[in-house]
Design a protein around this motif. Structure first.
Motif, PDB file in Angstrom:
ATOM      1  N   UNK A   1       0.756  -1.176   0.208  1.00 36.27           N
ATOM      2  CA  UNK A   1      -0.097   0.055  -0.040  1.00 36.27           C
ATOM      3  C   UNK A   1       0.796   1.364  -0.103  1.00 36.27           C
ATOM      4  N   UNK A   2       2.118   1.196   0.643  1.00 37.20           N
ATOM      5  CA  UNK A   2       3.002   2.351   0.691  1.00 37.20           C
ATOM      6  C   UNK A   2       3.423   2.585  -0.861  1.00 37.20           C
ATOM      7  N   UNK A   3       3.945   1.561  -1.491  1.00 41.59           N
ATOM      8  CA  UNK A   3       4.426   1.925  -2.773  1.00 41.59           C
ATOM      9  C   UNK A   3       3.219   2.280  -3.628  1.00 41.59           C
ATOM     10  N   UNK A   4       1.942   1.767  -3.621  1.00 36.91           N
ATOM     11  CA  UNK A   4       0.833   2.539  -4.296  1.00 36.91           C
ATOM     12  C   UNK A   4       0.624   3.771  -4.035  1.00 36.91           C
ATOM     13  N   UNK A   5       0.604   4.085  -2.767  1.00 39.96           N
ATOM     14  CA  UNK A   5       0.244   5.678  -2.291  1.00 39.96           C
ATOM     15  C   UNK A   5       1.450   6.595  -2.983  1.00 39.96           C
ATOM     16  N   UNK A   6       2.624   6.014  -2.962  1.00 40.05           N
ATOM     17  CA  UNK A   6       3.871   6.796  -3.311  1.00 40.05           C
ATOM     18  C   UNK A   6       3.670   7.062  -4.755  1.00 40.05           C
ATOM     19  N   UNK A   7       3.371   5.887  -5.551  1.00 41.84           N
ATOM     20  CA  UNK A   7       3.027   5.916  -7.265  1.00 41.84           C
ATOM     21  C   UNK A   7       2.038   7.063  -7.615  1.00 41.84           C
ATOM     22  N   UNK A   8       0.955   6.918  -6.778  1.00 39.26           N
ATOM     23  CA  UNK A   8      -0.255   7.943  -6.980  1.00 39.26           C
ATOM     24  C   UNK A   8       0.454   9.381  -6.730  1.00 39.26           C
ATOM     25  N   UNK A   9       1.233   9.674  -5.784  1.00 41.46           N
ATOM     26  CA  UNK A   9       1.495  10.868  -5.734  1.00 41.46           C
ATOM     27  C   UNK A   9       2.784  11.434  -6.444  1.00 41.46           C
ATOM     28  N   UNK A  10       3.698  10.435  -6.874  1.00 44.99           N
ATOM     29  CA  UNK A  10       4.814  11.033  -7.409  1.00 44.99           C
ATOM     30  C   UNK A  10       4.809  10.318  -8.874  1.00 44.99           C
ATOM     31  N   UNK A  11       4.035   9.446  -9.369  1.00 44.68           N
ATOM     32  CA  UNK A  11       4.293   8.948 -10.730  1.00 44.68           C
ATOM     33  C   UNK A  11       5.486   8.596 -11.011  1.00 44.68           C
ATOM     34  N   UNK A  12       6.339   8.040 -10.530  1.00 40.95           N
ATOM     35  CA  UNK A  12       7.478   7.851 -10.866  1.00 40.95           C
ATOM     36  C   UNK A  12       7.919   6.298 -11.195  1.00 40.95           C
ATOM     37  N   UNK A  13       9.074   5.525 -11.823  1.00 43.77           N
ATOM     38  CA  UNK A  13       9.238   4.339 -12.083  1.00 43.77           C
ATOM     39  C   UNK A  13       9.853   3.721 -10.727  1.00 43.77           C
ATOM     40  N   UNK A  14      10.157   2.407 -11.077  1.00 40.62           N
ATOM     41  CA  UNK A  14      10.546   1.645 -10.126  1.00 40.62           C
ATOM     42  C   UNK A  14      11.995   2.003  -9.492  1.00 40.62           C
ATOM     43  N   UNK A  15      12.805   2.157 -10.541  1.00 45.61           N
ATOM     44  CA  UNK A  15      14.453   2.789  -9.881  1.00 45.61           C
ATOM     45  C   UNK A  15      14.261   4.171  -9.104  1.00 45.61           C
ATOM     46  N   UNK A  16      13.221   4.977  -9.507  1.00 46.19           N
ATOM     47  CA  UNK A  16      13.325   6.421  -8.653  1.00 46.19           C
ATOM     48  C   UNK A  16      12.673   5.933  -7.362  1.00 46.19           C
ATOM     49  N   UNK A  17      11.537   5.142  -7.580  1.00 47.61           N
ATOM     50  CA  UNK A  17      10.806   4.875  -6.145  1.00 47.61           C
ATOM     51  C   UNK A  17      11.687   4.190  -5.297  1.00 47.61           C
ATOM     52  N   UNK A  18      12.580   3.298  -5.777  1.00 50.34           N
ATOM     53  CA  UNK A  18      13.626   2.663  -4.796  1.00 50.34           C
ATOM     54  C   UNK A  18      14.187   3.588  -4.260  1.00 50.34           C
ATOM     55  N   UNK A  19      14.977   4.502  -5.023  1.00 50.33           N
ATOM     56  CA  UNK A  19      15.840   5.524  -4.476  1.00 50.33           C
ATOM     57  C   UNK A  19      14.985   6.374  -3.454  1.00 50.33           C
TER      58      UNK A  19
END
Length: 401
Positions: free
Chosen positions: A103-121
């Motif tokens: 759920x944390x990853x999904x929330x961060x994606x909704x707000x930032x719209x970034x790829x997996x690599x940037x999400x990891x960083x």
């Protein structure tokens, strides 16, 4: 027909039922059935074993004799012959479905719209465990939920580079542009209306960005003029020089009226004024793609600053606080541009050998109307006084008095 062709024409269950009947009722060997249908022996063997594992007498009535049946009976009794994928439904090493981490990853994606690599960083910088939120696990969540970031590619799929980033020095090439904050193509209607009609919020954003390190310097204004354009550029160059950067600086602008409108005469005036700071200015000569770094940063402003934070900005003081935090966040945020390798502007400056990286990125956010315009007014007043007093007397003597 072969086994695969039979499955396409007659269906998978009917084809397997016929194979089972050939074996149990027709007493044909498995090897002969496999050869007749051009399939592997194991395919026939698995069908036979599946039938042997069922004790329903109705099944054996049809397999051991030549009794006919309807399509519904076939699918009800012999549905177990349907192929079931052996693809694992879950993996102990993946992030569990509907878990707090997912759920944390999904929330961060909704707000930032970034790829997996940037999400990891991004998660790593926030202090989350990189073993739990590894790139592989984050990619698994992206694949499971079909999360994709919109990308724009050229027709021939090439990636054009503006600079030789390996040979480029920090602050050697700057891009300079102005953005209208109220952009109806980028902002939600309520935030657009707020910035469009509010008399308290500024209307323009002045952006200077370094091509090598992506370090940004921002200012805002209610009006737009070439005076603001030159004075903000001088202020930024003085800020860079005051922190020990000695590289010759080349600034690129478009041909807008907020700079010198492409006039070679005005460009010469600007360059003469900037020569004391060992800097020069040039324009794109109408080629918009030459400003792609600063233009791309404007999209980041919309997606990561104005859209999520615009609802909290209701006054000038709110805006100044939010914009100052945004400057600091951007200069400490990871970037995936060419040559950045996921580093932030601060980390890239340090890697390039700039000693005062921490101080450089803490650039004060300005309202140019409040900071620079008073100098313009005082300058005009002084000129008017000198003009009146020196109508019959030399100005030199007035200056001595």
């Amino acid at each position: 027909m072969s086994y695969k062709e039979n499955c396409k024409v007659e269906g998978e269950i009917l084809t397997k039922f016929k194979i089972a009947r050939m074996y149990f009722f027709g007493k044909i060997k498995q090897k002969e059935i496999a050869k007749h249908l051009s399939c592997h022996n194991n395919t026939v063997n698995k069908i036979v074993i599946s039938c042997k594992n069922h004790d329903d007498l109705r099944i054996w009535d049809y397999l051991s004799g030549d009794k006919s049946m309807s399509g519904k009976e076939l699918y009800d009794l012999f549905g177990f012959l349907r192929y079931e994928s052996r693809k694992p439904q879950s993996n102990k090493r993946s992030i569990p479905q509907n878990s707090k981490s997912e759920r944390l990853i999904l929330e961060q994606f909704t707000s930032n719209r970034c790829g997996a690599k940037r999400m990891f960083i991004h998660l790593k910088r926030q202090g989350f465990d990189s073993k739990i939120f590894s790139i592989g696990k984050i990619k698994g969540v992206y694949k499971k939920h079909k999360l994709k970031v919109r990308r724009i590619r050229t027709a021939n799929r090439e990636r054009r580079q503006l600079y030789d980033y390996d040979a480029l020095s920090a602050f050697e090439c700057l891009q300079y542009d102005v953005k209208v904050l109220a952009d109806k193509h980028a902002l939600p209607k309520d935030i657009y209306d707020k910035f469009k009609h509010s008399k308290e919020l500024p209307r323009y954003q002045w952006t200077i960005i370094d091509a090598k390190t992506k370090t940004r310097f921002l200012a805002y204004s209610y009006e737009i003029s070439s005076f603001f354009g030159l004075e903000f550029l001088k202020f930024t160059l003085n800020w860079i020089r005051s922190h020990g950067v000695q590289t010759k600086i080349n600034v690129q602008v478009d041909m807008g009226s907020e700079f010198y409108s492409g006039s070679k005469r005005k460009q010469a005036v600007w360059n003469e004024s900037l020569s004391a700071l060992n800097a020069s200015v040039s324009d794109t000569e109408g080629a918009k793609w030459k400003q792609n770094i600063v233009e791309r940063s404007h999209r980041t402003d919309d997606e990561e600053f104005l859209c999520p934070r615009g609802k909290f900005i209701n006054s000038k003081s709110n805006f100044m606080v939010e914009s100052q935090f945004w400057v600091l966040y951007f200069n400490n945020r990871s970037h995936s541009g060419i040559g950045m390798d996921g580093l932030s502007p601060k980390e890239k400056l340090t890697k390039c050998g700039v000693l005062n990286a921490e101080k450089i990125i803490n650039f004060p956010c300005l309202i140019l109307d409040d900071f620079i315009k008073p100098f313009l007014n005082s300058s005009k007043q002084t000129q008017n006084i000198f003009h009146k007093k020196s109508h019959y007397v030399l100005t030199y003597y007035l200056l001595l008095q």
